[in-house]
Design a protein around this motif. Sequence first.
Motif, PDB file in Angstrom:
ATOM      1  N   ALA A 146       0.622  -1.036  -0.204  1.00 44.14           N
ATOM      2  CA  ALA A 146      -0.085   0.339   0.523  1.00 44.14           C
ATOM      3  C   ALA A 146       0.808   1.522   0.214  1.00 44.14           C
ATOM      4  O   ALA A 146       0.498   2.311  -0.359  1.00 44.14           O
ATOM      5  CB  ALA A 146      -0.820   0.170   0.864  1.00 44.14           C
ATOM      6  N   SER A 147       1.632   1.591   0.849  1.00 40.78           N
ATOM      7  CA  SER A 147       2.989   2.030   0.682  1.00 40.78           C
ATOM      8  C   SER A 147       3.720   2.673  -0.331  1.00 40.78           C
ATOM      9  O   SER A 147       4.254   4.061  -1.078  1.00 40.78           O
ATOM     10  CB  SER A 147       3.783   2.111   1.828  1.00 40.78           C
ATOM     11  N   LYS A 148       3.537   2.020  -1.773  1.00 41.19           N
ATOM     12  CA  LYS A 148       3.825   2.365  -2.911  1.00 41.19           C
ATOM     13  C   LYS A 148       3.111   2.390  -3.849  1.00 41.19           C
ATOM     14  O   LYS A 148       3.839   2.372  -5.255  1.00 41.19           O
ATOM     15  CB  LYS A 148       4.706   0.827  -3.194  1.00 41.19           C
ATOM     16  N   MET A 149       1.723   2.748  -3.237  1.00 39.57           N
ATOM     17  CA  MET A 149       1.059   3.227  -4.316  1.00 39.57           C
ATOM     18  C   MET A 149       1.505   4.763  -4.879  1.00 39.57           C
ATOM     19  O   MET A 149       1.084   5.372  -3.790  1.00 39.57           O
ATOM     20  CB  MET A 149      -0.612   2.782  -3.586  1.00 39.57           C
ATOM     21  N   VAL A 150       1.354   5.314  -5.716  1.00 39.81           N
ATOM     22  CA  VAL A 150       1.206   6.658  -5.515  1.00 39.81           C
ATOM     23  C   VAL A 150       0.517   7.291  -6.194  1.00 39.81           C
ATOM     24  O   VAL A 150       0.047   8.168  -6.028  1.00 39.81           O
ATOM     25  CB  VAL A 150       2.289   6.980  -7.577  1.00 39.81           C
ATOM     26  N   CYS A 151      -0.364   6.885  -6.419  1.00 39.60           N
ATOM     27  CA  CYS A 151      -2.060   7.385  -6.859  1.00 39.60           C
ATOM     28  C   CYS A 151      -2.939   8.005  -6.132  1.00 39.60           C
ATOM     29  O   CYS A 151      -4.016   7.458  -6.212  1.00 39.60           O
ATOM     30  CB  CYS A 151      -3.076   6.398  -8.228  1.00 39.60           C
ATOM     31  N   GLY A 152      -2.692   6.894  -5.068  1.00 43.02           N
ATOM     32  CA  GLY A 152      -3.560   7.384  -3.551  1.00 43.02           C
ATOM     33  C   GLY A 152      -3.438   5.637  -3.237  1.00 43.02           C
ATOM     34  O   GLY A 152      -3.359   4.485  -3.877  1.00 43.02           O
ATOM     35  N   PHE A 153      -4.667   4.979  -2.130  1.00 41.58           N
ATOM     36  CA  PHE A 153      -5.241   4.158  -1.843  1.00 41.58           C
ATOM     37  C   PHE A 153      -6.713   4.015  -1.629  1.00 41.58           C
ATOM     38  O   PHE A 153      -7.436   4.477  -0.802  1.00 41.58           O
ATOM     39  CB  PHE A 153      -4.918   3.772  -0.544  1.00 41.58           C
ATOM     40  N   GLU A 154      -7.119   3.281  -3.121  1.00 42.65           N
ATOM     41  CA  GLU A 154      -8.399   2.594  -2.159  1.00 42.65           C
ATOM     42  C   GLU A 154      -8.647   0.998  -2.534  1.00 42.65           C
ATOM     43  O   GLU A 154      -8.575   0.579  -3.368  1.00 42.65           O
ATOM     44  CB  GLU A 154      -9.005   3.231  -3.968  1.00 42.65           C
ATOM     45  N   LYS A 155      -9.106   1.135  -1.454  1.00 43.35           N
ATOM     46  CA  LYS A 155      -9.728  -0.185  -0.846  1.00 43.35           C
ATOM     47  C   LYS A 155      -9.469  -1.290  -1.372  1.00 43.35           C
ATOM     48  O   LYS A 155      -9.413  -2.185  -2.428  1.00 43.35           O
ATOM     49  CB  LYS A 155      -9.775  -0.337   0.640  1.00 43.35           C
ATOM     50  N   ASN A 156     -10.672  -1.220  -2.657  1.00 40.28           N
ATOM     51  CA  ASN A 156     -11.354  -2.083  -3.281  1.00 40.28           C
ATOM     52  C   ASN A 156     -10.670  -2.345  -4.899  1.00 40.28           C
ATOM     53  O   ASN A 156      -9.846  -3.749  -4.951  1.00 40.28           O
ATOM     54  CB  ASN A 156     -13.185  -1.983  -3.797  1.00 40.28           C
ATOM     55  N   LYS A 157     -10.106  -1.336  -4.703  1.00 41.50           N
ATOM     56  CA  LYS A 157      -9.335  -1.499  -6.299  1.00 41.50           C
ATOM     57  C   LYS A 157      -7.691  -2.188  -5.777  1.00 41.50           C
ATOM     58  O   LYS A 157      -7.610  -3.320  -6.818  1.00 41.50           O
ATOM     59  CB  LYS A 157      -8.838   0.171  -6.700  1.00 41.50           C
ATOM     60  N   PHE A 158      -7.175  -1.395  -4.315  1.00 40.64           N
ATOM     61  CA  PHE A 158      -6.152  -2.344  -4.058  1.00 40.64           C
ATOM     62  C   PHE A 158      -5.785  -3.727  -4.210  1.00 40.64           C
ATOM     63  O   PHE A 158      -4.957  -4.268  -4.571  1.00 40.64           O
ATOM     64  CB  PHE A 158      -5.635  -1.667  -3.161  1.00 40.64           C
ATOM     65  N   CYS A 159      -7.147  -4.359  -3.801  1.00 38.80           N
ATOM     66  CA  CYS A 159      -7.186  -5.691  -3.106  1.00 38.80           C
ATOM     67  C   CYS A 159      -7.791  -6.449  -3.929  1.00 38.80           C
ATOM     68  O   CYS A 159      -7.103  -7.421  -4.743  1.00 38.80           O
ATOM     69  CB  CYS A 159      -8.868  -5.957  -2.337  1.00 38.80           C
ATOM     70  N   SER A 160      -8.727  -5.582  -5.234  1.00 44.27           N
ATOM     71  CA  SER A 160      -8.535  -6.087  -7.017  1.00 44.27           C
ATOM     72  C   SER A 160      -7.977  -6.234  -7.113  1.00 44.27           C
ATOM     73  O   SER A 160      -7.549  -7.699  -7.914  1.00 44.27           O
ATOM     74  CB  SER A 160      -9.839  -5.746  -7.215  1.00 44.27           C
ATOM     75  N   SER A 161      -6.828  -5.525  -7.866  1.00 44.53           N
ATOM     76  CA  SER A 161      -5.757  -6.141  -8.230  1.00 44.53           C
ATOM     77  C   SER A 161      -4.713  -6.643  -7.807  1.00 44.53           C
ATOM     78  O   SER A 161      -4.063  -6.926  -9.138  1.00 44.53           O
ATOM     79  CB  SER A 161      -4.487  -4.946  -8.036  1.00 44.53           C
ATOM     80  N   ILE A 162      -4.875  -7.652  -6.471  1.00 49.27           N
ATOM     81  CA  ILE A 162      -3.841  -8.231  -6.115  1.00 49.27           C
ATOM     82  C   ILE A 162      -4.756  -9.600  -6.223  1.00 49.27           C
ATOM     83  O   ILE A 162      -4.140 -11.026  -7.236  1.00 49.27           O
ATOM     84  CB  ILE A 162      -3.477  -8.039  -4.575  1.00 49.27           C
ATOM     85  N   ILE A 163      -6.228  -9.883  -6.173  1.00 46.23           N
ATOM     86  CA  ILE A 163      -6.794 -10.759  -6.236  1.00 46.23           C
ATOM     87  C   ILE A 163      -7.059 -11.168  -7.482  1.00 46.23           C
ATOM     88  O   ILE A 163      -7.702 -12.888  -8.503  1.00 46.23           O
ATOM     89  CB  ILE A 163      -8.163 -11.096  -5.672  1.00 46.23           C
ATOM     90  N   ASN A 164      -7.954 -10.085  -8.324  1.00 48.96           N
ATOM     91  CA  ASN A 164      -8.113 -10.633  -9.961  1.00 48.96           C
ATOM     92  C   ASN A 164      -6.896 -11.681 -11.178  1.00 48.96           C
ATOM     93  O   ASN A 164      -7.675 -12.068 -11.691  1.00 48.96           O
ATOM     94  CB  ASN A 164      -8.194  -9.390 -10.620  1.00 48.96           C
ATOM     95  N   PRO A 165      -5.651 -11.637 -10.818  1.00 45.50           N
ATOM     96  CA  PRO A 165      -4.786 -11.476 -11.615  1.00 45.50           C
ATOM     97  C   PRO A 165      -5.515 -13.530 -11.474  1.00 45.50           C
ATOM     98  O   PRO A 165      -5.291 -14.394 -12.017  1.00 45.50           O
ATOM     99  CB  PRO A 165      -3.624 -11.648 -11.011  1.00 45.50           C
ATOM    100  N   LEU A 166      -5.376 -13.768  -9.994  1.00 45.44           N
ATOM    101  CA  LEU A 166      -5.917 -14.874  -9.894  1.00 45.44           C
ATOM    102  C   LEU A 166      -7.244 -15.788 -10.387  1.00 45.44           C
ATOM    103  O   LEU A 166      -7.497 -17.058 -10.463  1.00 45.44           O
ATOM    104  CB  LEU A 166      -5.782 -15.486  -8.746  1.00 45.44           C
ATOM    105  N   LEU A 167      -8.256 -15.388  -9.920  1.00 43.62           N
ATOM    106  CA  LEU A 167      -9.810 -15.314 -10.239  1.00 43.62           C
ATOM    107  C   LEU A 167      -9.496 -15.640 -11.920  1.00 43.62           C
ATOM    108  O   LEU A 167     -10.245 -16.708 -12.628  1.00 43.62           O
ATOM    109  CB  LEU A 167     -10.301 -14.252  -9.845  1.00 43.62           C
ATOM    110  N   LYS A 168      -8.967 -14.893 -12.983  1.00 45.48           N
ATOM    111  CA  LYS A 168      -8.772 -14.852 -13.840  1.00 45.48           C
ATOM    112  C   LYS A 168      -8.314 -16.642 -14.818  1.00 45.48           C
ATOM    113  O   LYS A 168      -8.371 -16.211 -15.490  1.00 45.48           O
ATOM    114  CB  LYS A 168      -8.014 -14.029 -14.647  1.00 45.48           C
TER     115      LYS A 168
END
Length: 265
Positions: free
Chosen positions: A39-61
Amino acid sequence: MAKFENYQSLENFFSNSYEELDVNQYDFCYIYSDLRAFASKMVCGFEKNKFCSSIINPLLKLKKTVIIPTFTYTIEGVFEVEKTPTKLGALNSWILKQKDMKRSEHPMFSFAALGPKSSIVEKCGKSAFGSDSIHERLRGKKCCIINIGRPIEFGNTLLHNVEQSCDASYRFHKTFKTRVFKENEYIGSGYTAFVRRRDVPGHDFKFNFLKASKMLYDAGIVNQVGEPTALTNVSLYDYDKTREILVRAFLNDPAIFLSKPFIQN
């Protein structure tokens, strides 16, 4: 680790990491996470849903089924499968808000799942770590454990399944009167957990996973990118192989998971 300019770059990082770690050979991904460093590496700010989705979406795909702990430690009163919030972290609470999420019914140690085989967490037995628990159901199912931002040395609840299977004498079976509801209907009580004894002077039976985690590394089953000491790791290790190593370790030294020595009774 470089900064992430947007959520697409974060998702690309995880997609590439999972590919490098050869996640494709697995059907189930059991995830432990601490996302503070990412989370500390996000330049564009923190949005929890987008952040978590970005981690899990590759597995669901990739058509993987993701399983995440949603422990609440509800030892009394009422546990509502759809409503009782987890007491764990960001990814753990995020999954409970996802469409088509399924959650197990254990009032202390519940798990949530997303993906094509998510029903594996439903209608489990009443033992948190024993017969017909999530831990037992995942055996032989092509499952991997993935630590995200969490060193393997910190441990996971699979060790309690091993302790119960091997009859660790420093734990005992305890039944809880918590009343469990699902879809507003009462489904039962009397769920159990294999908990630490409190009756031995001078010993709290807290776990220590350092020796066991070294065994996993020495066995060559841990693949990872990033750096665990910086909490930037994505570490993948085979579930069945991990359990086999932990069982052997316990049988060789029944105090292997404890913070200090103890002789089995």
